[in-house]
Design a protein around this motif. Structure first.
Motif, PDB file in Angstrom:
ATOM      1  N   VAL A  64     -59.460 -11.922 -25.380  1.00  0.00           N
ATOM      2  CA  VAL A  64     -58.163 -11.480 -26.238  1.00  0.00           C
ATOM      3  C   VAL A  64     -57.141 -12.072 -25.789  1.00  0.00           C
ATOM      4  O   VAL A  64     -56.184 -12.307 -26.497  1.00  0.00           O
TER       5      VAL A  64
ATOM      6  N   ILE B 141     -53.862 -13.696 -28.157  1.00  0.00           N
ATOM      7  CA  ILE B 141     -52.598 -13.496 -28.017  1.00  0.00           C
ATOM      8  C   ILE B 141     -51.468 -14.824 -28.160  1.00  0.00           C
ATOM      9  O   ILE B 141     -50.738 -15.112 -28.532  1.00  0.00           O
TER      10      ILE B 141
ATOM     11  N   SER C 110     -50.323  -1.910 -27.411  1.00  0.00           N
ATOM     12  CA  SER C 110     -50.914  -3.141 -27.814  1.00  0.00           C
ATOM     13  C   SER C 110     -50.121  -3.554 -29.171  1.00  0.00           C
ATOM     14  O   SER C 110     -49.751  -4.575 -29.435  1.00  0.00           O
TER      15      SER C 110
ATOM     16  N   ASN D  27     -59.798  -5.499 -22.157  1.00  0.00           N
ATOM     17  CA  ASN D  27     -58.881  -5.831 -23.147  1.00  0.00           C
ATOM     18  C   ASN D  27     -57.392  -5.692 -23.225  1.00  0.00           C
ATOM     19  O   ASN D  27     -56.699  -6.633 -23.618  1.00  0.00           O
ATOM     20  N   ASP D  28     -56.764  -4.595 -22.546  1.00  0.00           N
ATOM     21  CA  ASP D  28     -55.368  -4.544 -22.576  1.00  0.00           C
ATOM     22  C   ASP D  28     -54.811  -5.518 -21.388  1.00  0.00           C
ATOM     23  O   ASP D  28     -53.589  -5.981 -21.415  1.00  0.00           O
TER      24      ASP D  28
ATOM     25  N   LYS E 211     -54.081  -9.013 -22.646  1.00  0.00           N
ATOM     26  CA  LYS E 211     -52.586  -8.916 -23.417  1.00  0.00           C
ATOM     27  C   LYS E 211     -51.385  -9.570 -22.952  1.00  0.00           C
ATOM     28  O   LYS E 211     -50.953 -10.650 -23.290  1.00  0.00           O
TER      29      LYS E 211
ATOM     30  N   ALA F 183     -57.850  -7.650 -30.465  1.00  0.00           N
ATOM     31  CA  ALA F 183     -56.757  -7.182 -29.643  1.00  0.00           C
ATOM     32  C   ALA F 183     -56.641  -5.912 -30.079  1.00  0.00           C
ATOM     33  O   ALA F 183     -55.358  -5.400 -30.619  1.00  0.00           O
TER      34      ALA F 183
END
Length: 438
Positions: free
Chosen positions: A63, A67, A107, A192-193, A196, A276
């Protein structure tokens, strides 16, 4: 070079602040149902989630690559001040939705901020439109639907498998399952987060010439992003936890287990593919699906409608704020300073407003006031009424509640043992309280 180095440092600090807000904004994703059903104490739940968020940050970088090199074209003349403006837009929107108790997408706030700032500074050629559609917009629509359908099916299957078992016998096992599934959601959230923010910091390092284009995030970036999101998670976004756990539907342990398991599977699959997506939308969709999956359990559609509206507004709203910030930031040092001062002032005002009615671990399970029953809710209750013996929800229609009271043996003051008397005999009037004149 010193100016660029200082500016990159400011961007890195701002990115970690966003990561912190992401942590407390999204704590509800993993722990709202576990806290609302009493499977874990609030403080214990957020501590466990914080640790697993940190662990998850080290498991993947797919991910982060999306980004840093997928959505924004780092070779299009993107400068660190543009990334700074995008982060300010994302932080402001995160705090506004936190104040309102709405589980919006951190996100999409980040994506909207970066896209808005890029469009103002370098134009449309700085944004990879195909990547935005394929890896942001399509998952944004599909993920909550898929997670909701999975949670609804899992909830119905769960209740069917245990329909002949006593609820007290199965509750303990489901609470244990909730803890395990909440841990899995927290781990998935970290994969995932947290990435970012890693991607944003890596993008800033690329634009400043510190690392090569398309490089993986350095280890110190991974560690700092993981620690920031873990700290935010531990502090807990209690307002959003209340909305997610109590405001969407009344959650029982089997529903919580089904919702979190479906959400975790969806998030982990998307992290593996480099999508994402919004973990908030996935978990909210799962909670709504679990409400529809239980017979007699109905979603509070007014709350759900406000959430969906916030989802739709997040990307453009954060983009507009970031666009204004970018317009100032690209003017030079005074513009960057002005954006920093304005951002701090807005964030301080939001924090002061939140102190008027604070929500913390001591009152997070005080559910919201019952809302009027709408057409959709009434129709669903007609098709799928609560099972026999189950108390009516707190927001049941007044007419149904009155009918239930009228049918009860001790209605209108009639003792239970007298309920078998002739129904044609009217009940004796209740004595009125004596009035004392002053």
């Amino acid at each position: 070079m010193e100016h660029i180095t200082l500016l990159i440092g400011i961007v890195i600090v701002t990115a970690l602040v966003f990561d912190f807000t992401n942590g407390f904004h999204d704590t509800a994703n993993a722990m709202a149902t576990t806290i609302s059903t009493g499977a874990l104490r609030p403080r214990t739940a957020v501590a466990m989630s914080a640790v697993l968020n940190l662990v998850g940050a080290f498991l993947s970088v797919e991910v982060a690559k999306t980004i840093s090199g997928g959505i924004i074209d780092e070779s299009a003349g993107i400068r660190p001040e543009v990334i700074f403006a995008g982060l300010v837009g994302a932080i402001v929107w995160n705090l506004l939705t936190w104040l309102a108790g709405l589980p919006s997408s951190s996100s999409h706030a980040l994506f909207g901020g970066l896209i808005g700032a890029t469009l103002v500074s370098v134009g449309t050629h700085g944004v990879h439109g195909e990547a935005v559609v394929m890896k942001v917009l399509i998952p944004a629509v599909a993920a909550p639907i898929v997670a909701g359908l999975a949670a609804m099916a899992a909830t119905r299957l769960t209740y069917r498998l245990t329909r002949n078992r006593d609820e007290a016998d199965t509750a303990k096992g489901y609470r244990a399952g909730q803890i395990a599934s909440a841990a899995l959601v927290s781990l998935a959230h970290g994969t995932n987060d947290a990435q970012k923010t890693m991607g944003v910091i890596t993008l800033a390092l690329i634009t400043g010439g510190v690392v090569a284009p398309h490089a993986d995030p350095p280890l110190w970036v991974i560690a700092s992003a993981g620690l920031a999101i873990a700290l935010g998670t531990y502090l807990g976004g209690w307002r959003i936890i209340r909305t997610m756990g109590k405001g969407i539907t009344d959650i029982q342990p089997p529903q919580g287990f089904a919702a979190q398991t479906g959400a975790a599977a969806t998030i982990l699959a998307s992290s593996h593919l480099g999508f994402a997506l919004s973990t908030t939308q996935v978990c909210s969709g799962s909670v709504m699906g679990s409400g529809l999956g239980r017979k007699g359990g109905v979603v509070r559609w007014s709350t759900a409608g406000r959430m969906v509206l916030a989802w739709g507004l997040t990307l453009p709203a954060a983009g507009l704020v970031a666009a204004g910030a970018a317009f100032l930031a690209v003017q030079g040092d005074w513009g960057v300073a002005a954006v920093a001062v304005l951002g701090l002032g807005i964030c301080g005002a939001i924090w002061a407003a939140s102190r008027r009615k604070p929500v913390d671990h001591t009152n997070v399970n005080d559910g919201p006031a019952a809302e009027p029953v709408g057409v959709v809710t009434a129709a669903l209750r007609t098709v799928s009424p609560p099972p026999a013996g189950q108390p009516a929800p707190a927001d049941a229609p007044v007419a149904d509640t009155a009918a239930a009271v009228a049918d009860s043996p001790d209605a209108a003051g009639i003792p239970a043992q007298a309920s078998g008397t002739d129904s044609s005999t009217p009940p004796a009037p209740r004595p009125r309280a004596a009035t004392v004149s002053r």
